[in-house]
Scaffold this motif. Structure first.
Motif, PDB file in Angstrom:
ATOM      1  N   PHE A 353       0.834  -1.203   0.000  1.00 17.81           N
ATOM      2  CA  PHE A 353       0.000   0.000   0.000  1.00 17.81           C
ATOM      3  C   PHE A 353       0.871   1.256   0.000  1.00 17.81           C
ATOM      4  O   PHE A 353       0.576   2.227  -0.696  1.00 17.81           O
ATOM      5  CB  PHE A 353      -0.940   0.011   1.212  1.00 17.81           C
ATOM      6  N   ARG A 354       1.967   1.239   0.770  1.00 17.84           N
ATOM      7  CA  ARG A 354       2.858   2.401   0.829  1.00 17.84           C
ATOM      8  C   ARG A 354       3.474   2.685  -0.539  1.00 17.84           C
ATOM      9  O   ARG A 354       3.524   3.844  -0.980  1.00 17.84           O
ATOM     10  CB  ARG A 354       3.964   2.163   1.868  1.00 17.84           C
ATOM     11  N   VAL A 355       3.940   1.642  -1.224  1.00 17.33           N
ATOM     12  CA  VAL A 355       4.547   1.807  -2.541  1.00 17.33           C
ATOM     13  C   VAL A 355       3.538   2.403  -3.525  1.00 17.33           C
ATOM     14  O   VAL A 355       3.868   3.299  -4.311  1.00 17.33           O
ATOM     15  CB  VAL A 355       5.083   0.454  -3.054  1.00 17.33           C
ATOM     16  N   VAL A 356       2.317   1.915  -3.479  1.00 11.25           N
ATOM     17  CA  VAL A 356       1.286   2.412  -4.396  1.00 11.25           C
ATOM     18  C   VAL A 356       0.943   3.861  -4.081  1.00 11.25           C
ATOM     19  O   VAL A 356       0.736   4.678  -4.990  1.00 11.25           O
ATOM     20  CB  VAL A 356       0.037   1.510  -4.340  1.00 11.25           C
ATOM     21  N   ARG A 357       0.903   4.212  -2.792  1.00  9.58           N
ATOM     22  CA  ARG A 357       0.648   5.613  -2.426  1.00  9.58           C
ATOM     23  C   ARG A 357       1.742   6.518  -2.978  1.00  9.58           C
ATOM     24  O   ARG A 357       1.473   7.611  -3.480  1.00  9.58           O
ATOM     25  CB  ARG A 357       0.547   5.758  -0.905  1.00  9.58           C
ATOM     26  N   GLU A 358       2.990   6.054  -2.880  1.00  3.13           N
ATOM     27  CA  GLU A 358       4.098   6.858  -3.391  1.00  3.13           C
ATOM     28  C   GLU A 358       3.959   7.066  -4.900  1.00  3.13           C
ATOM     29  O   GLU A 358       4.193   8.165  -5.412  1.00  3.13           O
ATOM     30  CB  GLU A 358       5.433   6.182  -3.066  1.00  3.13           C
ATOM     31  N   PHE A 359       3.586   6.011  -5.610  1.00  2.00           N
ATOM     32  CA  PHE A 359       3.383   6.148  -7.052  1.00  2.00           C
ATOM     33  C   PHE A 359       2.269   7.151  -7.335  1.00  2.00           C
ATOM     34  O   PHE A 359       2.410   8.040  -8.197  1.00  2.00           O
ATOM     35  CB  PHE A 359       3.028   4.795  -7.672  1.00  2.00           C
ATOM     36  N   ALA A 360       1.150   7.019  -6.634  1.00  2.00           N
ATOM     37  CA  ALA A 360      -0.005   7.881  -6.895  1.00  2.00           C
ATOM     38  C   ALA A 360       0.308   9.343  -6.622  1.00  2.00           C
ATOM     39  O   ALA A 360      -0.220  10.237  -7.304  1.00  2.00           O
ATOM     40  CB  ALA A 360      -1.192   7.420  -6.051  1.00  2.00           C
ATOM     41  N   LEU A 361       1.162   9.603  -5.642  1.00  2.00           N
ATOM     42  CA  LEU A 361       1.525  10.984  -5.327  1.00  2.00           C
ATOM     43  C   LEU A 361       2.594  11.528  -6.264  1.00  2.00           C
ATOM     44  O   LEU A 361       2.751  12.745  -6.397  1.00  2.00           O
ATOM     45  CB  LEU A 361       2.005  11.068  -3.874  1.00  2.00           C
ATOM     46  N   ALA A 362       3.319  10.617  -6.921  1.00  2.00           N
ATOM     47  CA  ALA A 362       4.415  11.041  -7.790  1.00  2.00           C
ATOM     48  C   ALA A 362       3.946  11.458  -9.173  1.00  2.00           C
ATOM     49  O   ALA A 362       4.677  12.134  -9.903  1.00  2.00           O
ATOM     50  CB  ALA A 362       5.449   9.914  -7.904  1.00  2.00           C
ATOM     51  N   VAL A 363       2.748  11.024  -9.571  1.00  2.00           N
ATOM     52  CA  VAL A 363       2.243  11.360 -10.900  1.00  2.00           C
ATOM     53  C   VAL A 363       1.146  12.412 -10.759  1.00  2.00           C
ATOM     54  O   VAL A 363       0.443  12.451  -9.753  1.00  2.00           O
ATOM     55  CB  VAL A 363       1.696  10.114 -11.633  1.00  2.00           C
ATOM     56  N   PRO A 364       1.003  13.283 -11.758  1.00  3.40           N
ATOM     57  CA  PRO A 364      -0.030  14.325 -11.666  1.00  3.40           C
ATOM     58  C   PRO A 364      -1.452  13.815 -11.903  1.00  3.40           C
ATOM     59  O   PRO A 364      -2.419  14.522 -11.618  1.00  3.40           O
ATOM     60  CB  PRO A 364       0.381  15.315 -12.764  1.00  3.40           C
ATOM     61  N   GLU A 365      -1.583  12.597 -12.419  1.00  3.36           N
ATOM     62  CA  GLU A 365      -2.905  12.078 -12.779  1.00  3.36           C
ATOM     63  C   GLU A 365      -3.727  11.706 -11.539  1.00  3.36           C
ATOM     64  O   GLU A 365      -3.181  11.417 -10.469  1.00  3.36           O
ATOM     65  CB  GLU A 365      -2.772  10.844 -13.677  1.00  3.36           C
ATOM     66  N   ILE A 366      -5.043  11.693 -11.724  1.00  2.00           N
ATOM     67  CA  ILE A 366      -5.959  11.175 -10.709  1.00  2.00           C
ATOM     68  C   ILE A 366      -5.816   9.654 -10.672  1.00  2.00           C
ATOM     69  O   ILE A 366      -5.701   9.012 -11.712  1.00  2.00           O
ATOM     70  CB  ILE A 366      -7.415  11.550 -11.056  1.00  2.00           C
ATOM     71  N   VAL A 367      -5.796   9.067  -9.485  1.00  2.00           N
ATOM     72  CA  VAL A 367      -5.678   7.614  -9.352  1.00  2.00           C
ATOM     73  C   VAL A 367      -6.892   7.091  -8.599  1.00  2.00           C
ATOM     74  O   VAL A 367      -7.190   7.544  -7.486  1.00  2.00           O
ATOM     75  CB  VAL A 367      -4.380   7.210  -8.618  1.00  2.00           C
TER      76      VAL A 367
END
Length: 511
Positions: A353-367
């Protein structure tokens, strides 16, 4: 109200069509007009029947009660594209049967097509038939058979006596036109900031075969295209300024997308668009999406599903992580905002979950996140259903875990909601509201509050205690377990087969 084909004395039956209430996900992010039900209504009306529609996404149950009492329908059809609505639909059917004895009740739609016999049995007489497959081809013959007898012989129809002939597909999706004029509270339909928003269909079916999806099994991997003239004519009839293109994968065939664009330009149609496509389609034909961006394409839903090769292979997406990232870059270059979907595996732990949160915050797109759910009609239903921890229809809404979780269930929901909340603060929080002041102001000026309500409703809907408590509800209707099926021959999963299309055009994977 007479149908368009003639005066009232030619109307043969009174048909009431119903869409069930909204599910958890659509309480916030979107509420789409029931385009499939509108097309079935159009087909029934073209056959001379008197039709009314009640959409419980935007109307209360009291409105349905009043409609039943005043209209006294001779037939009631309920759309069931989602498993989670089945208990509600059965209860609704029983109430209508009590209110209007003799009313013929039938269900139809994507999800119920895969569990037709079981739902007939569970309804215990409240449901007379289930229509498997496309409703437009079935509704006319079904209503004729209800009036004259012989329902069991209608293609696609399942009754307590068993299955009738195989369902038939439309030759062309150009007709029937959706009966949008029958819908009330159309201003309640929206997706994100596109408020209000209508829906349109350019193509039907999907030639890919993702393991978690039942679109390809429903249509037997067929793929049909509306003619450019019919697609543009339908668009021209839409009054709303915003349009969601409902195709499973938009613009697979670039020549088709360009031909519709030609017609849109010729007619001077100006809308804002939201569509769904795949990373590889966008990368293969960026010029088509660039042209549609000039025509008003503002948003794109991209089903990435996973951020690593292992996850993409598991779901048989047939794309690589690099292709997904390149597609995001392409959309940014074209000025199209992207909403990414990722599938949450119940096997995830805190680190994942932490890794996915980091990805979601690193990209400008809505996740956005959906929970991996084995659905009838999918391959993983036959491989994962033995692991189900619940068969409560209501939990099969891609927001609940229905197979074992690595984390304790309560902890899983806490991590899921925490992850969703991080994304919510990034895109839908107060700061975003100030940033979107122009959009909010424009919408509110026109009396549209759906987008504004969405910005602050997240915590009311996404709550780990609420999701956990849903598992403790008393269960009356359970999803049936699948019969043993060797999915080595995946054609056995199909609802529609090519030998029952009567010449309907089909297509495989694009070049």
């Amino acid at each position: 109200m007479p149908g368009p084909s003639g005066p009232r004395d030619e109307v043969t039956m009174r048909l009431l069509l119903v869409h069930p209430s909204a599910l958890m996900y659509s309480e916030i992010f979107l509420r789409l007009e029931p385009l499939g039900l509108e097309r079935v209504a159009g087909a029934a009306r073209a056959a001379g029947h008197e039709v009314r529609v009640v959409d419980l996404q935007v109307l209360g149950v009291n409105r349905l009660r009043d409609e039943v009492r005043s209209f006294r329908p001779e037939a009631l059809g309920v759309s069931l594209n989602y498993l989670a609505n089945i208990p509600e639909a059965i209860a609704l059917a029983a109430r209508v049967k009590r209110e209007v004895p003799g009313c013929f009740v039938f269900f139809g739609g994507h999800s119920v097509s895969f569990v037709a016999e079981e739902v007939i049995d569970q309804a215990a007489g409240a449901v007379d038939a289930v229509v498997r497959g496309e409703g437009e081809t079935a509704v006319g013959p079904l209503l004729e058979a209800v009036r004259d007898g012989g329902v069991e012989g209608v293609p696609g129809v399942v009754t307590a006596a068993g299955r009738g002939p195989a369902p038939l597909m439309l030759h062309s999706i150009d007709a029937p036109l959706p009966a949008r004029d029958l819908m009330r509270n159309r201003r309640r339909y929206f997706i994100g900031e596109l408020d209000p928003c209508a829906s349109v269909e350019f193509t039907r079916g999907c030639p890919w075969d993702c393991s978690f999806c039942s679109a390809w099994t429903f249509y037997g991997r067929s793929y049909r295209k509306a003619s450019p003239e019919a697609a543009a004519e339908d668009l021209a009839r839409i009054r709303e300024p915003n349009v969601f293109i409902v195709d499973d994968v938009a613009f697979i065939r670039p020549e088709h997308g360009n031909a519709i664009a030609d017609e849109v330009e010729r007619r001077g149609i100006r809308k804002r668009y939201y569509l769904e496509t795949r990373a590889d389609v966008l990368l293969r034909h960026p010029e088509v999406f660039e042209r549609w961006a000039r025509l008003g394409l503002r948003y794109m839903f991209l089903g990435m599903e996973a951020i690593d090769a292992e996850g993409l292979d598991l779901y048989r997406k047939r794309v690589s992580p690099d292709e997904n990232l390149k597609a995001l870059e392409t959309a940014r270059r074209l000025g199209i905002q992207v909403a990414i979907n990722l599938i949450v595996d119940p096997a995830w732990d805190e680190e994942r979950f932490r890794v996915v949160r980091e990805f979601a915050l690193a990209v400008p797109e809505i996740v956005h996140f959906t929970v991996m759910t084995p659905y009838p009609g999918t391959e993983i239903w036959h491989t994962e259903s033995r692991r189900l921890t619940t068969r409560d229809y209501r939990l099969f809404d891609i927001q609940h875990a229905v197979v074992p979780t690595t984390l304790p269930l309560e902890r899983f929901y806490e991590e899921l909601v925490r992850t969703q909340a991080v994304i919510n603060r990034k895109h839908l929080g107060l700061r975003t509201a100030f940033g979107a002041a122009r959009v909010l102001g424009r919408n509110l000026l026109h009396g549209q509050t759906n987008f504004a309500r969405m910005l602050w409703k997240f915590n009311q809907v996404y709550n780990p205690r609420r999701q956990l408590s849903d598992h403790a509800r008393a269960v009356r209707y359970e999803l049936p377990l699948p019969q043993r099926l060797d999915v080595g021959d995946r054609r056995r999963l199909y609802v529609h087969t090519r030998d029952a299309t009567k010449g309907a055009p089909t297509g495989g994977l694009p070049d």
